[in-house]
Design an enzyme around this catalytic site. Structure first.
Site, PDB file in Angstrom:
ATOM      1  N   MET A   1       1.034  -1.002   0.113  1.00 48.04           N
ATOM      2  CA  MET A   1      -0.267  -0.063  -0.412  1.00 48.04           C
ATOM      3  C   MET A   1       0.795   1.194  -0.196  1.00 48.04           C
ATOM      4  O   MET A   1       2.165   1.331  -0.571  1.00 48.04           O
ATOM      5  CB  MET A   1      -0.760  -0.001   0.966  1.00 48.04           C
ATOM      6  CG  MET A   1      -1.813  -1.379   0.520  1.00 48.04           C
ATOM      7  SD  MET A   1      -3.041  -1.556   0.142  1.00 48.04           S
ATOM      8  CE  MET A   1      -4.296  -0.173   0.431  1.00 48.04           C
ATOM      9  N   CYS A   2       0.295   2.817   0.107  1.00 44.28           N
ATOM     10  CA  CYS A   2       0.938   3.264   0.430  1.00 44.28           C
ATOM     11  C   CYS A   2       0.503   4.480   1.031  1.00 44.28           C
ATOM     12  O   CYS A   2      -0.555   4.392   1.844  1.00 44.28           O
ATOM     13  CB  CYS A   2       1.472   4.089  -1.120  1.00 44.28           C
ATOM     14  SG  CYS A   2      -0.553   4.178  -1.751  1.00 44.28           S
TER      15      CYS A   2
END
Lengths: 265, 265
Positions: B1-2
């Site tokens: 993810m980020c």
């Protein structure tokens, strides 16, 4: 006007030496203090840096000078504004996506009063250069073919360039990350460095590099500029109307554009 | 993810404080070490920085942390790769030109197996995020109207976002330089700072700022993130499906997307 710099190499290579020379001309050894920009391809990706200020005093330009960013194709521009205000949107190089690749464009010259026909790509700023870039991409998208051999695309680029050149000064750097197309109407020069490498000294800064220490024997690195960056090397000067297609550091196609008179597309 | 970070302000404002906090999460206080990028609007122009490496150790990120770049809209992303290799072409934020403006997009989440319908805009890299961005712009270009009131464009953006959100996680930051559209499916929070300004302390670095000393009484600056950056301020948490349109530091439109079930565009 402005100055241009490009690199084509057969191995990822940094631009620190040449970039250091060019950016001194942005407010120190030259008058091109109205912005600077550089784009480095890394695979299909692009790192770009743009500032609407003098490169000679820029902290970000200083980082690009000293922090090696390795690339096989790079395009750089320093600006002395004529058409269009001094602002970020007017700072070369310009970039658009076409056929799933980023295309990067920088231009030296002026086509006074150039108006692009309406098309998909539109200028964001108000320079003649960005309008030309959008016009060129609109032609490519309309008349070109994404799967065509490179020679066909280049043929179209040469005809388009000759058309623009008939309306003014059109020194061009254009890349899709795979190849680098260069077109000269008034000034362009190149140098190809390969083994045995020697030293070189910048004209614009007290900086010497020993390419022997920085390279391997297989490296081929070419630099293309509007004004040579070193005084102790022999630069190959383009003729007016001459174009060269670079790939992996070498000229893979070249020619002289047909006379512009009567050119129509 | 980020993780995502954006800013909307009514006066050109630097992002140094928030950017310093976020980028520590890129390999130091967080695992998002597969690249970082930030885009700053300056008028209609954009300065962007991208690196496919950890932001916590990056010399270029350090310059962006300490060199104030003033902007009214900025969008930033740090990446922990899931779909798509770690490379420059896959590094957010992504940018394209539409209707003579640069549009900048960053996405947190995943839409596994998303395939964009063919259209004018094409992804250069191979992330689901860039494919989503191109799909969104293709819809806007086909169904939107460049001269429509912003409410019409936003209505289309909300419907498109709800459609994407029905297929996975879709936390979105999108700007055309004039406004900033934000959409939350799982996590997003904002803070609006205005007079009287106080101090704030980052969670991820031993850095405190006194906004009183950095601002004028008329400044309004909002920061939007996937995870709050400070512990000593009250962040306003978005609900799932909530969207907010920011302009000059304030929410100018907001709402809850209609349920995704049965959504069709």
């Amino acid at each position: 006007m402005c100055e241009l710099l490009a690199m084509s190499a057969n191995t990822p290579t940094d631009l620190c030496f040449s970039f250091t020379g060019l950016t001194r001309r942005g407010g120190e050894t030259g008058p091109h203090k109205d912005g600077w920009g550089v784009a480095f391809y890394e695979g299909k990706g692009v790192r770009a840096f743009h500032e609407p200020e003098a490169s000679a005093n820029s902290r970000i330009a200083e980082v690009v000078q000293t922090h090696p960013i390795k690339s096989e194709v790079a395009i750089c521009h320093i600006r002395q504004a004529n058409v269009g205000a001094v602002c970020l949107a007017n700072t070369h190089p310009f970039m658009r996506e076409l056929w799933g690749r980023y295309w990067v464009f920088a231009h030296n010259g002026q086509l006074q009063g150039f108006r692009a026909a309406p098309g998909f790509y539109e200028a964001v700023g108000d320079t003649d250069s960005e309008a030309l870039f959008c016009d060129l991409l609109n032609h490519l998208r309309r008349d070109g073919n994404r799967d065509a051999p490179v020679a066909e695309v280049v043929d179209l680029l040469v005809r388009l360039s000759a058309g623009y050149a008939s309306q003014g000064v059109f020194n061009l750097l254009l890349s899709n990350g795979d190849w680098l197309f260069t077109y000269c109407t008034t000034k362009m020069a190149s140098i190809t460095r390969r083994a045995p490498f020697g030293p070189a000294r910048l004209k614009d800064a007290d900086v010497t590099v020993d390419f022997e220490a920085e390279t391997t024997p297989n490296d081929i690195v070419s630099v293309i500029v509007t004004e040579p960056l070193t005084a102790d090397e022999r630069w190959d000067i383009y003729q007016p109307g001459e174009w060269r297609l670079w790939r992996k550091g070498e000229v893979v196609m070249q020619g002289l554009a047909p006379p512009a008179a009567g050119e129509s597309l």
